[in-house]
Design a protein around this motif. Structure first.
Motif, PDB file in Angstrom:
ATOM      1  N   TYR A  32      -7.349  10.068  11.815  1.00 22.53           N
ATOM      2  CA  TYR A  32      -6.887   9.840  10.438  1.00 22.53           C
ATOM      3  C   TYR A  32      -7.040  11.107   9.587  1.00 22.53           C
ATOM      4  O   TYR A  32      -6.129  11.475   8.840  1.00 22.53           O
ATOM      5  N   ASN A  78      -5.448  -0.796   4.950  1.00 22.89           N
ATOM      6  CA  ASN A  78      -4.354  -0.396   4.057  1.00 22.89           C
ATOM      7  C   ASN A  78      -4.725  -0.577   2.586  1.00 22.89           C
ATOM      8  O   ASN A  78      -4.318   0.211   1.731  1.00 22.89           O
ATOM      9  N   GLU A 106      -5.936   6.393  -2.739  1.00 21.87           N
ATOM     10  CA  GLU A 106      -4.876   7.230  -3.305  1.00 21.87           C
ATOM     11  C   GLU A 106      -4.815   7.079  -4.828  1.00 21.87           C
ATOM     12  O   GLU A 106      -4.608   8.059  -5.549  1.00 21.87           O
ATOM     13  N   SER A 160     -11.730   0.382  -3.058  1.00 23.13           N
ATOM     14  CA  SER A 160     -11.496   1.044  -1.775  1.00 23.13           C
ATOM     15  C   SER A 160     -12.712   0.904  -0.866  1.00 23.13           C
ATOM     16  O   SER A 160     -12.586   0.567   0.315  1.00 23.13           O
ATOM     17  N   VAL A 176     -11.650   7.070   5.203  1.00 20.70           N
ATOM     18  CA  VAL A 176     -11.389   6.831   3.786  1.00 20.70           C
ATOM     19  C   VAL A 176     -12.664   7.041   2.971  1.00 20.70           C
ATOM     20  O   VAL A 176     -12.649   7.676   1.906  1.00 20.70           O
ATOM     21  N   THR A 191     -10.539   4.415  10.575  1.00 22.80           N
ATOM     22  CA  THR A 191      -9.763   4.612   9.350  1.00 22.80           C
ATOM     23  C   THR A 191     -10.631   4.357   8.126  1.00 22.80           C
ATOM     24  O   THR A 191     -10.594   5.114   7.151  1.00 22.80           O
ATOM     25  N   SER A 197       0.829  -1.212   0.000  1.00 18.96           N
ATOM     26  CA  SER A 197       0.000   0.000   0.000  1.00 18.96           C
ATOM     27  C   SER A 197       0.859   1.255   0.000  1.00 18.96           C
ATOM     28  O   SER A 197       0.486   2.279  -0.578  1.00 18.96           O
ATOM     29  N   ILE A 229      -6.887   2.397   1.756  1.00 19.45           N
ATOM     30  CA  ILE A 229      -6.096   3.628   1.626  1.00 19.45           C
ATOM     31  C   ILE A 229      -5.370   3.668   0.281  1.00 19.45           C
ATOM     32  O   ILE A 229      -5.372   4.693  -0.420  1.00 19.45           O
TER      33      ILE A 229
END
Length: 289
Positions: A253, A165, A172, A186, A206, A202, A137, A168
């Motif tokens: 986060y 992870n 991205e 995601s 996200v 988290t 990740s 995340i």
């Protein structure tokens, strides 16, 4: 000469079954250490004699021989000791992330992961899987992560942090490239994480960022309104009190996000100011308690 051989040949041997003490010092299994002392003595004489006759590459041959012999010795070590050693090597790798970089550490972890599978200890395998997914990740290697999930998720329960992870990394990629598949993967990873650990902050953060990305990129009022409604619903869930730690983790986060992502956090503060304020207040109360 013996010191040079020890430093350049033995200490650079990747298959050494070693571990690390609290101060980071390398510790070698006693039986193998005794063997190493004998081989250093013999190697000193050998290098001297062959070097005298101009024969080059002796160090390389010695290293290959040492690696092969140590690999054989390692197989003789008891199962519990192997588990202990691999756990120590895993922790040692984590300490070297900053100095070596994620990609190099990942390559060093892979053969250790293979050893963990040979031992067939589920807890150890899951630890290595979780760390490999984390490293993937960090370098946004989606393909390798997908391969690991397909291969191992059926037989092993991936930790919540693994799904976090994965979420995340795909977030991205979605922000950078904009492909819908990254957004979908995601969100799926977030749902996996929330199924295992309801309220997992988290994952909630996200999801909020993904909605903020959609809001910022929405070209029509209807698209923006849809994203806004999703953001409000997520924040209501976080602030519901069903999982008190959720507000703390989600805030933590979001607070950690800088650079490119700061504008999305600012959007959240603008889009859902009341809900964001409430979440922050809940976080403060939880910290005090």
């Amino acid at each position: 000469i013996a010191f040079i051989i020890y430093e350049r040949v033995i200490m650079n041997t990747s298959v050494l079954p070693t571990n690390f003490s609290d101060n980071g010092k390398l510790i070698i299994d006693e039986r193998i250490f005794e063997w190493l002392k004998r081989i250093v003595f013999v190697s000193t004489i050998l290098v001297g004699v062959l070097g005298f006759f101009g024969i080059k590459g002796v160090g390389q041959y010695i290293r290959q021989y040492i690696e092969q012999t140590i690999a054989k010795e390692y197989k003789k070590i008891g199962r519990e000791q192997k588990i202990f050693i691999l756990n120590q090597q895993l922790e040692g790798a984590k300490r070297e992330e900053e100095s070596k970089g994620y990609k190099l550490v990942r390559e060093e972890i892979k053969p250790l992961f293979e050893q963990a599978q040979e031992i067939e200890d589920e807890a150890l395998i899951v630890k290595f899987l979780d760390y490999l997914i984390y490293l993937n990740s960090r370098v946004l290697d989606r393909e390798e992560t997908t391969s690991l999930v397909k291969k191992y998720a059926k037989d092993f329960m991936l930790p919540t942090t693994s799904w976090g992870n994965i979420a995340i990394a795909n977030m991205e990629l979605y922000e950078q490239i904009g492909a819908k598949k990254y957004k979908e993967d995601s969100i799926k990873a977030c749902e996996h994480a929330l199924d295992q650990s309801p309220g997992y902050g988290t994952a909630q953060a996200v999801k909020l960022i993904i909605c903020a990305i959609d809001y910022e990129r929405g070209k029509q009022a209807k698209e923006k309104e849809s994203s806004k409604m999703q953001i409000v619903e997520i924040l209501k869930e976080v602030n519901s009190g069903s999982f008190p730690i959720s507000s703390d983790e989600t805030c933590k986060y979001l607070h950690s996000m800088g650079g490119t992502y700061k504008k999305y956090v600012d959007s959240l503060l603008e889009i859902a100011s009341e809900q964001m304020k409430e979440m922050e207040e809940r976080r403060i109360i939880n910290v005090k308690n």
